[in-house]
Design a protein around this motif. Structure first.
Motif, mmCIF file in Angstrom:
data_model
loop_
_atom_site.group_PDB
_atom_site.id
_atom_site.type_symbol
_atom_site.label_atom_id
_atom_site.label_comp_id
_atom_site.label_asym_id
_atom_site.label_seq_id
_atom_site.Cartn_x
_atom_site.Cartn_y
_atom_site.Cartn_z
ATOM 1 N N SER A 14 0.758 -1.226 0.211
ATOM 2 C CA SER A 14 0.197 -0.293 0.091
ATOM 3 C C SER A 14 0.908 0.762 0.497
ATOM 4 O O SER A 14 1.740 1.606 0.303
ATOM 5 N N VAL A 15 0.364 1.616 -1.235
ATOM 6 C CA VAL A 15 1.374 3.260 -0.967
ATOM 7 C C VAL A 15 0.154 4.521 -0.751
ATOM 8 O O VAL A 15 -0.663 4.162 -1.311
ATOM 9 N N ALA A 16 0.967 5.669 -1.183
ATOM 10 C CA ALA A 16 0.289 7.149 -0.792
ATOM 11 C C ALA A 16 1.712 7.808 -1.556
ATOM 12 O O ALA A 16 2.683 7.886 -1.238
ATOM 13 N N PHE A 17 0.414 8.577 -2.689
ATOM 14 C CA PHE A 17 1.493 9.765 -3.339
ATOM 15 C C PHE A 17 1.014 10.753 -3.585
ATOM 16 O O PHE A 17 -0.486 11.257 -3.201
ATOM 17 N N PRO A 18 1.588 11.961 -2.268
ATOM 18 C CA PRO A 18 1.348 13.141 -2.913
ATOM 19 C C PRO A 18 0.841 14.060 -4.243
ATOM 20 O O PRO A 18 1.573 13.344 -5.207
ATOM 21 N N CYS A 19 1.043 15.129 -4.330
ATOM 22 C CA CYS A 19 1.265 15.678 -5.601
ATOM 23 C C CYS A 19 2.788 15.988 -6.362
ATOM 24 O O CYS A 19 2.630 17.410 -6.679
ATOM 25 N N ILE A 20 3.394 14.923 -6.640
ATOM 26 C CA ILE A 20 4.729 15.718 -6.548
ATOM 27 C C ILE A 20 4.481 16.786 -8.076
ATOM 28 O O ILE A 20 4.434 16.861 -9.154
ATOM 29 N N SER A 21 5.380 17.290 -8.144
ATOM 30 C CA SER A 21 5.425 18.498 -8.192
ATOM 31 C C SER A 21 5.231 19.655 -8.856
ATOM 32 O O SER A 21 5.273 20.501 -9.731
ATOM 33 N N THR A 22 3.542 19.761 -8.039
ATOM 34 C CA THR A 22 2.336 20.591 -8.170
ATOM 35 C C THR A 22 2.883 21.859 -7.429
ATOM 36 O O THR A 22 1.655 22.849 -7.946
ATOM 37 N N GLY A 23 3.365 21.431 -6.405
ATOM 38 C CA GLY A 23 3.956 22.234 -5.561
ATOM 39 C C GLY A 23 5.040 23.841 -6.147
ATOM 40 O O GLY A 23 4.545 24.425 -7.143
ATOM 41 N N ILE A 24 6.064 23.779 -5.560
ATOM 42 C CA ILE A 24 7.330 24.540 -5.420
ATOM 43 C C ILE A 24 7.662 24.613 -6.994
ATOM 44 O O ILE A 24 8.123 24.911 -7.934
ATOM 45 N N TYR A 25 7.745 22.980 -7.322
ATOM 46 C CA TYR A 25 7.816 22.784 -8.671
ATOM 47 C C TYR A 25 7.589 23.531 -9.843
ATOM 48 O O TYR A 25 7.988 23.673 -11.263
ATOM 49 N N GLY A 26 6.255 23.460 -9.048
ATOM 50 C CA GLY A 26 5.468 24.518 -10.433
ATOM 51 C C GLY A 26 4.680 23.298 -11.877
ATOM 52 O O GLY A 26 4.917 24.242 -12.732
ATOM 53 N N PHE A 27 4.804 22.232 -11.474
ATOM 54 C CA PHE A 27 4.233 21.561 -12.505
ATOM 55 C C PHE A 27 3.052 21.583 -12.347
ATOM 56 O O PHE A 27 2.479 21.432 -11.373
ATOM 57 N N PRO A 28 2.199 21.955 -13.535
ATOM 58 C CA PRO A 28 0.786 22.263 -13.566
ATOM 59 C C PRO A 28 0.274 21.365 -13.534
ATOM 60 O O PRO A 28 0.366 19.996 -13.563
ATOM 61 N N ASN A 29 -1.111 21.312 -11.951
ATOM 62 C CA ASN A 29 -2.059 20.127 -11.695
ATOM 63 C C ASN A 29 -2.859 19.074 -12.400
ATOM 64 O O ASN A 29 -2.243 18.642 -12.174
ATOM 65 N N GLU A 30 -3.713 19.982 -13.329
ATOM 66 C CA GLU A 30 -4.352 19.161 -14.356
ATOM 67 C C GLU A 30 -3.528 18.004 -14.981
ATOM 68 O O GLU A 30 -3.070 16.950 -15.489
ATOM 69 N N PRO A 31 -2.209 18.724 -15.799
ATOM 70 C CA PRO A 31 -1.557 17.637 -16.542
ATOM 71 C C PRO A 31 -0.608 16.625 -15.451
ATOM 72 O O PRO A 31 -0.707 15.648 -15.566
ATOM 73 N N ALA A 32 0.032 17.198 -14.356
ATOM 74 C CA ALA A 32 0.204 16.154 -13.218
ATOM 75 C C ALA A 32 -0.361 14.891 -12.957
ATOM 76 O O ALA A 32 -0.077 13.551 -12.683
ATOM 77 N N ALA A 33 -2.273 15.149 -12.748
ATOM 78 C CA ALA A 33 -2.617 14.555 -11.790
ATOM 79 C C ALA A 33 -2.665 12.957 -13.215
ATOM 80 O O ALA A 33 -2.668 11.798 -13.340
ATOM 81 N N GLU A 34 -3.210 13.294 -14.221
ATOM 82 C CA GLU A 34 -3.451 12.802 -16.063
ATOM 83 C C GLU A 34 -2.318 11.834 -15.616
ATOM 84 O O GLU A 34 -2.789 10.322 -15.649
ATOM 85 N N ILE A 35 -1.377 11.958 -15.024
ATOM 86 C CA ILE A 35 0.378 10.901 -15.903
ATOM 87 C C ILE A 35 0.708 10.357 -14.655
ATOM 88 O O ILE A 35 0.575 9.231 -14.584
ATOM 89 N N ALA A 36 -0.248 11.346 -12.768
ATOM 90 C CA ALA A 36 0.010 9.903 -11.916
ATOM 91 C C ALA A 36 -0.941 8.920 -12.117
ATOM 92 O O ALA A 36 -0.994 7.464 -11.870
ATOM 93 N N LEU A 37 -1.969 9.424 -12.599
ATOM 94 C CA LEU A 37 -3.679 8.312 -12.646
ATOM 95 C C LEU A 37 -2.909 7.418 -13.763
ATOM 96 O O LEU A 37 -3.327 6.691 -13.540
ATOM 97 N N LYS A 38 -2.660 8.299 -15.198
ATOM 98 C CA LYS A 38 -2.133 6.864 -16.036
ATOM 99 C C LYS A 38 -1.365 5.747 -15.799
ATOM 100 O O LYS A 38 -1.368 4.322 -15.936
ATOM 101 N N ILE A 39 -0.189 6.751 -14.984
ATOM 102 C CA ILE A 39 0.788 5.477 -14.916
ATOM 103 C C ILE A 39 0.825 4.510 -14.236
ATOM 104 O O ILE A 39 0.563 3.082 -13.734
#
Ligand SMILES: NC(=O)c1ccc[n+]([C@H]2O[C@H](COP(=O)([O-])OP(=O)(O)OC[C@H]3O[C@@H](n4cnc5c(N)ncnc54)[C@H](O)[C@@H]3O)[C@@H](O)[C@H]2O)c1
Length: 487
Positions: A234-259
């Motif tokens: 069991s693993v929990a992911f935060p929204c990687i790179s979407t904070g200080i590193y400034g990766f746009p939230n929506e494309p980041a979510a799509e990558i997370a869900l797809k992978i």
């Protein structure tokens, strides 16, 4: 830190500095007979006999400290990983959320599914969307959105390091950093999570090129690979790179869900749960909208069954047929679950969530140890946290009984580790030093709030990576995610 192992080793007398030694290093007192007094004239003479005599030489105290620190985190890691969950819970510093209290995306309140219904398995039973503080989740591993130094910083990185305690810093220090897109694993120490998988996301600063997308995909792939390599379920992911590193939230979510979707599909027997742990309302809305595109009873398995059904001459899906009703029922239940979850996690989130855009580090002590709101079934309070609350309420009622300090949490110095003092709102000298040392080691170190980090800080972050790449031999531990995740 270089440990000298040649003739520049130190004489046993801590009050002399050898002509060969950098003057800032001293040896501990020797247990040998009284030492020759060395004459301090225009130049310091050092008796070669002292230099060469093995019997009188002892490792410089800092080396002793180093090996003590090494033993400290290694011993504590071994102890913790050998404990069952009930014993581990005695060590948790703060509140925790057991995995069985986190609803899956498609789970039914009371799973009364028959054998037949179980067959309509959907990947949605393997994932959860959870809004709250990742440091409270009692899972096998939480993923940290770290920076290349792995020495802590701000945002979720700062939260995880504070909640885990100083031994996490010690173990991270032994890992020699991490490259962007890769991942390394450590013990969780005082966290409810057994392990922390540290991954370094790409710095996007709002614009996303192919390399940033590839790096972010790689973060999820390497983290999931480390899960499998370490038999974690069991693993929990935060929204990687979407904070200080400034990766746009929506494309980041799509990558997370797809992978995650593709990986779970090919490793269904290796994983029980992947939790997307969001912290901001923005991300919660995005994931809520997109989860069903990847994880809903009518995707993958059902879709294949439907396609298969269509191949057998049933060219048109039957309108209003049993399956559609089941899907409709599932969707309706999903909505109900999500709305129930909204209420419950709202409470949880209220406990640990700073107003959007502020670093969760700023949350105050009472928020961390505040007992769960009535009706908020998902948050348990650890014994240590309960004690803190009792002490707080006694203070509030002005009853100043001297109850002494909390029982030391395993692995903490007497009087509580620097982080503990920081968490209890008593930033003492040690706490500040820890904060400073993290800052000094990590150009990305947190400033308390989540500021707009100047480009030079982020570039420093990257230059740390390139510096590490050129200097560091690949001295990572086995299975530290340096191998190609495709293997
Ligand atoms: N350079 C700095 O001053 C600074 C400041 C803040 C964060 N950081 C951190 O940020 C860099 C990595 O950037 P990033 O965008 O990948 O990470 P991030 O800035 O931590 O943001 C990643 C996501 O995690 C969310 N988050 C924050 N706290 C929690 C929590 N307790 N539980 C769950 N989610 C949470 C946050 O809202 C965001 O959606 C690293 O340098 C790390 O140290 C650095």
């Amino acid at each position: 830190m270089r440990v000298l192992s040649d003739c520049r080793m130190k004489p046993s007398n801590p009050n002399t500095t050898s002509a060969f030694e950098p003057t800032n290093r001293r040896a501990p007192f020797s247990t040998q007979p009284p030492l020759l007094a060395l004459s301090f004239s225009a130049h310091i003479t050092v008796s070669l006999g002292l230099l060469n005599s093995k019997t009188s030489y002892q490792k410089p105290s800092h080396h002793g400290t180093m090996s003590k620190k090494k033993k400290e985190w290694r011993a504590e890691k071994e102890r913790l990983l050998s404990l069952g969950v009930e014993d581990r819970r005695k060590d948790y510093r703060g509140n925790y959320v057991p995995l069985d209290k986190i609803p899956t995306w498609a789970n039914h309140d009371n799973n009364t599914a028959t054998e037949e219904e179980q067959k309509s398995f959907s990947l949605a039973d393997k994932v959860s969307l959870y809004k709250g503080d990742i440091t409270t989740l009692e899972v096998d591993a939480i993923v940290n959105a770290a920076n290349s130094s792995l020495l802590g910083g701000g945002g979720v990185d700062g939260c995880i390091h504070r909640a885990a305690g100083h031994l996490l810093y010690e173990e991270c220090h032994s890992l020699n950093g991490c490259d962007t897109g890769k991942a390394k694993i450590t013990c969780g120490y005082d966290l409810p999570a057994k392990y922390v998988i540290h991954t370094v996301g790409p710095i996007a600063r709002g614009n996303v090129g192919q390399s940033q997308r590839d790096d972010l995909e790689s973060c999820y792939k390497y983290s999931l690979k480390l899960m499998k390599d370490n038999n974690l379920r069991s693993v929990a992911f935060p929204c990687i790179s979407t904070g200080i590193y400034g990766f746009p939230n929506e494309p980041a979510a799509e990558i997370a869900l797809k992978i995650a979707h593709d990986w779970i599909q090919s490793n269904q027997d290796e994983i029980d749960r992947v939790i997307f742990c969001v912290f901001l309302e923005t991300d919660y809305e995005i994931y809520k909208r997109k989860m069903s595109d990847f994880f809903s009873p009518d995707n993958d398995d059902h879709k294949n069954e439907k396609d298969a059904g269509m191949e057998e001459g049933n060219t048109e899906p039957v309108e209003g047929g049993e399956e559609d009703d089941a899907d409709k029922k599932d969707d309706k239940q999903d909505e109900e679950i999500m709305s129930q979850q909204d209420e419950s996690t709202e409470d949880v989130t209220m406990q640990s969530q700073e107003p959007e855009g502020e670093s969760p580090d700023a949350k105050s002590m009472d928020e961390e140890t505040k007992p769960p709101e009535k009706g908020d079934a998902t948050v348990e309070v650890s014994p240590t946290a309960k004690k803190k609350v009792e002490q707080e309420s006694e203070k509030d009622t002005g009853k100043k009984e001297d109850k002494g300090e909390d029982p030391p949490v395993a692995g903490e110095e007497k009087g509580g580790s620097p982080e503990k003092k920081m968490q209890t709102g008593q930033p003492d000298e040690a706490g500040k030093q820890m904060e400073e040392s993290t800052k000094s080691e990590d150009p990305g170190a947190d400033t308390g709030q989540e500021p707009e980090v100047p480009m030079e800080v982020l570039e420093a972050d990257q230059s740390v990576t390139t510096a590490k790449e050129s200097n560091t031999s690949n001295s990572t531990k086995d299975g530290q995610g340096d191998k190609n995740p495709q293997e």
